[in-house]
Design a protein around this motif. Structure first.
Motif, PDB file in Angstrom:
ATOM      1  N   PHE A   1      29.489  -1.867  36.974  1.00 36.77           N
ATOM      2  CA  PHE A   1      28.783  -2.579  38.041  1.00 36.77           C
ATOM      3  C   PHE A   1      29.516  -3.874  38.379  1.00 36.77           C
ATOM      4  CE2 PHE A   1      25.705  -0.042  35.723  1.00 36.77           C
ATOM      5  CZ  PHE A   1      25.040   0.619  36.737  1.00 36.77           C
ATOM      6  N   SER A   2      29.615  -4.158  39.668  1.00 38.67           N
ATOM      7  CA  SER A   2      30.283  -5.376  40.111  1.00 38.67           C
ATOM      8  C   SER A   2      29.492  -5.998  41.256  1.00 38.67           C
ATOM      9  CB  SER A   2      31.723  -5.094  40.547  1.00 38.67           C
ATOM     10  OG  SER A   2      31.763  -4.087  41.541  1.00 38.67           O
ATOM     11  N   GLU A   3      29.752  -7.280  41.507  1.00 37.14           N
ATOM     12  CA  GLU A   3      28.967  -8.026  42.484  1.00 37.14           C
ATOM     13  C   GLU A   3      29.422  -7.757  43.917  1.00 37.14           C
ATOM     14  OE1 GLU A   3      27.398 -12.044  40.483  1.00 37.14           O
ATOM     15  OE2 GLU A   3      29.580 -11.983  40.672  1.00 37.14           O
ATOM     16  N   SER A   4      28.443  -7.587  44.795  1.00 37.14           N
ATOM     17  CA  SER A   4      28.705  -7.533  46.233  1.00 37.14           C
ATOM     18  C   SER A   4      27.516  -8.155  46.944  1.00 37.14           C
ATOM     19  CB  SER A   4      28.916  -6.088  46.705  1.00 37.14           C
ATOM     20  OG  SER A   4      27.714  -5.352  46.637  1.00 37.14           O
ATOM     21  N   ALA A   5      27.734  -8.613  48.183  1.00 37.11           N
ATOM     22  CA  ALA A   5      26.669  -9.267  48.937  1.00 37.11           C
ATOM     23  C   ALA A   5      25.602  -8.283  49.398  1.00 37.11           C
ATOM     24  CB  ALA A   5      27.254 -10.000  50.145  1.00 37.11           C
ATOM     25  N   THR A   6      25.994  -7.035  49.607  1.00 36.47           N
ATOM     26  CA  THR A   6      25.038  -5.999  49.996  1.00 36.47           C
ATOM     27  C   THR A   6      24.399  -5.416  48.747  1.00 36.47           C
ATOM     28  OG1 THR A   6      26.361  -5.453  51.948  1.00 36.47           O
ATOM     29  CG2 THR A   6      24.756  -3.819  51.218  1.00 36.47           C
ATOM     30  N   LYS A   7      23.071  -5.404  48.726  1.00 36.16           N
ATOM     31  CA  LYS A   7      22.344  -4.940  47.556  1.00 36.16           C
ATOM     32  C   LYS A   7      21.655  -3.595  47.826  1.00 36.16           C
ATOM     33  CE  LYS A   7      23.346  -8.852  45.556  1.00 36.16           C
ATOM     34  NZ  LYS A   7      24.426  -8.936  44.542  1.00 36.16           N
ATOM     35  N   THR A   8      21.410  -2.864  46.771  1.00 34.68           N
ATOM     36  CA  THR A   8      20.695  -1.604  46.845  1.00 34.68           C
ATOM     37  C   THR A   8      19.222  -1.853  46.533  1.00 34.68           C
ATOM     38  OG1 THR A   8      22.619  -0.308  46.198  1.00 34.68           O
ATOM     39  CG2 THR A   8      20.470   0.714  45.883  1.00 34.68           C
ATOM     40  N   SER A   9      18.342  -1.386  47.424  1.00 33.21           N
ATOM     41  CA  SER A   9      16.912  -1.658  47.267  1.00 33.21           C
ATOM     42  C   SER A   9      16.189  -0.465  46.648  1.00 33.21           C
ATOM     43  CB  SER A   9      16.287  -2.012  48.615  1.00 33.21           C
ATOM     44  OG  SER A   9      16.457  -0.956  49.547  1.00 33.21           O
ATOM     45  N   LEU A  10      15.006  -0.755  46.134  1.00 32.92           N
ATOM     46  CA  LEU A  10      14.164   0.241  45.483  1.00 32.92           C
ATOM     47  C   LEU A  10      12.794   0.257  46.144  1.00 32.92           C
ATOM     48  CD1 LEU A  10      14.856  -0.807  41.775  1.00 32.92           C
ATOM     49  CD2 LEU A  10      16.016   1.037  43.013  1.00 32.92           C
ATOM     50  N   THR A  11      12.125   1.392  46.073  1.00 35.03           N
ATOM     51  CA  THR A  11      10.691   1.450  46.297  1.00 35.03           C
ATOM     52  C   THR A  11      10.037   1.490  44.925  1.00 35.03           C
ATOM     53  OG1 THR A  11      10.819   2.586  48.431  1.00 35.03           O
ATOM     54  CG2 THR A  11       8.768   2.786  47.206  1.00 35.03           C
ATOM     55  N   ILE A  12       9.123   0.571  44.683  1.00 31.20           N
ATOM     56  CA  ILE A  12       8.443   0.493  43.391  1.00 31.20           C
ATOM     57  C   ILE A  12       6.962   0.748  43.610  1.00 31.20           C
ATOM     58  CG2 ILE A  12       7.868  -0.958  41.417  1.00 31.20           C
ATOM     59  CD1 ILE A  12      10.423  -2.501  41.875  1.00 31.20           C
ATOM     60  N   GLU A  13       6.454   1.777  42.957  1.00 32.47           N
ATOM     61  CA  GLU A  13       5.024   2.064  43.017  1.00 32.47           C
ATOM     62  C   GLU A  13       4.354   1.479  41.787  1.00 32.47           C
ATOM     63  OE1 GLU A  13       3.208   5.918  44.453  1.00 32.47           O
ATOM     64  OE2 GLU A  13       2.728   6.053  42.309  1.00 32.47           O
ATOM     65  N   GLN A  14       3.363   0.622  42.037  1.00 28.41           N
ATOM     66  CA  GLN A  14       2.619  -0.027  40.957  1.00 28.41           C
ATOM     67  C   GLN A  14       1.188   0.475  41.031  1.00 28.41           C
ATOM     68  OE1 GLN A  14       3.580  -4.245  39.878  1.00 28.41           O
ATOM     69  NE2 GLN A  14       1.474  -4.629  40.506  1.00 28.41           N
ATOM     70  N   GLY A  15       0.868   1.414  40.145  1.00 27.27           N
ATOM     71  CA  GLY A  15      -0.454   2.025  40.150  1.00 27.27           C
ATOM     72  C   GLY A  15      -1.346   1.402  39.093  1.00 27.27           C
TER      73      GLY A  15
END
Length: 316
Positions: free
Chosen positions: A104-118
């Protein structure tokens, strides 16, 4: 009445920031906090010929933020490392055909997640969830803990998915090793590594929720360790006094064999660190050396922090 013990956290990687997807992987998190909704209600004062101060209220900037703490599972931590740093370069692990190294390395563009909190009747999916930083904590007698900090773009109620847990193990204290200056140090009692990527949510007119995300501050990595004091660890205090830099590496190696003869590994390398504190307090027990260090950008590797995760996941 709903039972809190039935609460469930699940995630999935998004293709586009803020466009929710159906979570597919569940995480056994510790019962600590989670994502909360902050409406930032703005009270509107005015002089209207009466005794009352406020005459109205509006909803201000809405923030969805929080953190989770869970055991460092050798597959799940990869999703959060990818979101925090931004880039993953997977490659086959040596001659193995089913084992992969994720660098893993740093970049300005990030990968997003959908997080379900039940949480019983209150089940919500937080879309555009980004990891603004994380802590990795190891202590004698305990599991290796991973705590990501989350900032999300939006939320909506949902129907909770059925749990889908991985059978990949987590790392524990007996799996951990620490290298300083390239040499293994066997005297470490506990450590905490913290990474912050400087990410913030950005708001614009026409919406209560974030419109963009941006790297507002430079990334930083810090580490704190307690070591039993002897001639080997005393060198760290000398390096603190002399402002000598050296590498610090935290390595977790699973006991299970994967592929032909490989293992799950989480390797966190700070190629260049400077000690910012070093102290040995007088006690009636073991003499301990407590050191703190900051990572410095290393021109030789063009890295501040290099996490490498070895597992059976072909791609995040």
């Amino acid at each position: 009445m709903s039972a809190g013990i039935q609460s469930l956290i699940s995630i999935a990687k998004e293709s586009n920031w803020g466009t929710p997807v159906t979570p597919s992987k569940s995480i056994p998190v510790r019962p600590t906090g989670g994502i909360t909704i902050k409406n930032n209600i703005q009270m509107l004062p005015a002089l209207k010929g009466g005794l009352q101060k406020y005459y109205d209220a509006i909803k201000g900037k809405v923030a969805y933020e929080g953190e989770y703490t869970f055991d460092a599972f050798a597959d799940l931590v990869g999703y959060f490392l990818l979101s925090a740093l931004g880039s993953d370069t997977p490659a086959a692990h040596g001659s193995e055909s089913t084992v992969y190294d994720h660098v893993f390395s740093e970049s300005a563009t990030k990968t997003s997640l959908t997080i379900e909190q039940g949480q019983g009747e209150n089940c919500r999916r937080y879309a555009g969830a980004l990891v603004s930083g994380f802590k990795l904590s190891g202590k004698v007698g305990e599991m290796l803990e991973f705590t990501p900090s989350i900032l999300a773009k939006t939320q909506a109620s949902s129907t909770q998915i059925s749990a889908s847990f991985s059978n990949v193990p987590a790392f524990n204290h007996a799996n951990l090793a620490v290298k300083i200056g390239g040499s293994t140090i066997g005297e470490v009692e506990k450590f905490e590594l913290e990474y912050k990527n400087g990410l913030e949510m950005v708001y614009a007119l026409g919406n209560n929720e974030p419109s963009y995300y941006s790297i507002q501050n430079g990334s930083e990595v810090t580490i704190k360790m307690d070591l039993y004091l002897d001639t080997t660890t005393l060198t760290r205090l000398t390096n603190y006094i002399n402002k000598t830099t050296e590498s610090i590496e935290l390595i977790a190696t699973g006991v299970d064999t994967i592929g032909n003869a490989s293992h799950y590994v989480l390797d966190m390398l700070i190629p260049k660190a400077i000690y910012t504190a070093g102290e040995t307090k007088i006690t009636d027990s073991h003499n301990l050396l407590t050191i703190e260090a900051n990572g410095i950008y290393d021109t030789a590797t063009s890295k501040l922090l290099t996490p490498t995760l070895t597992n059976l996941v072909a791609s995040y």
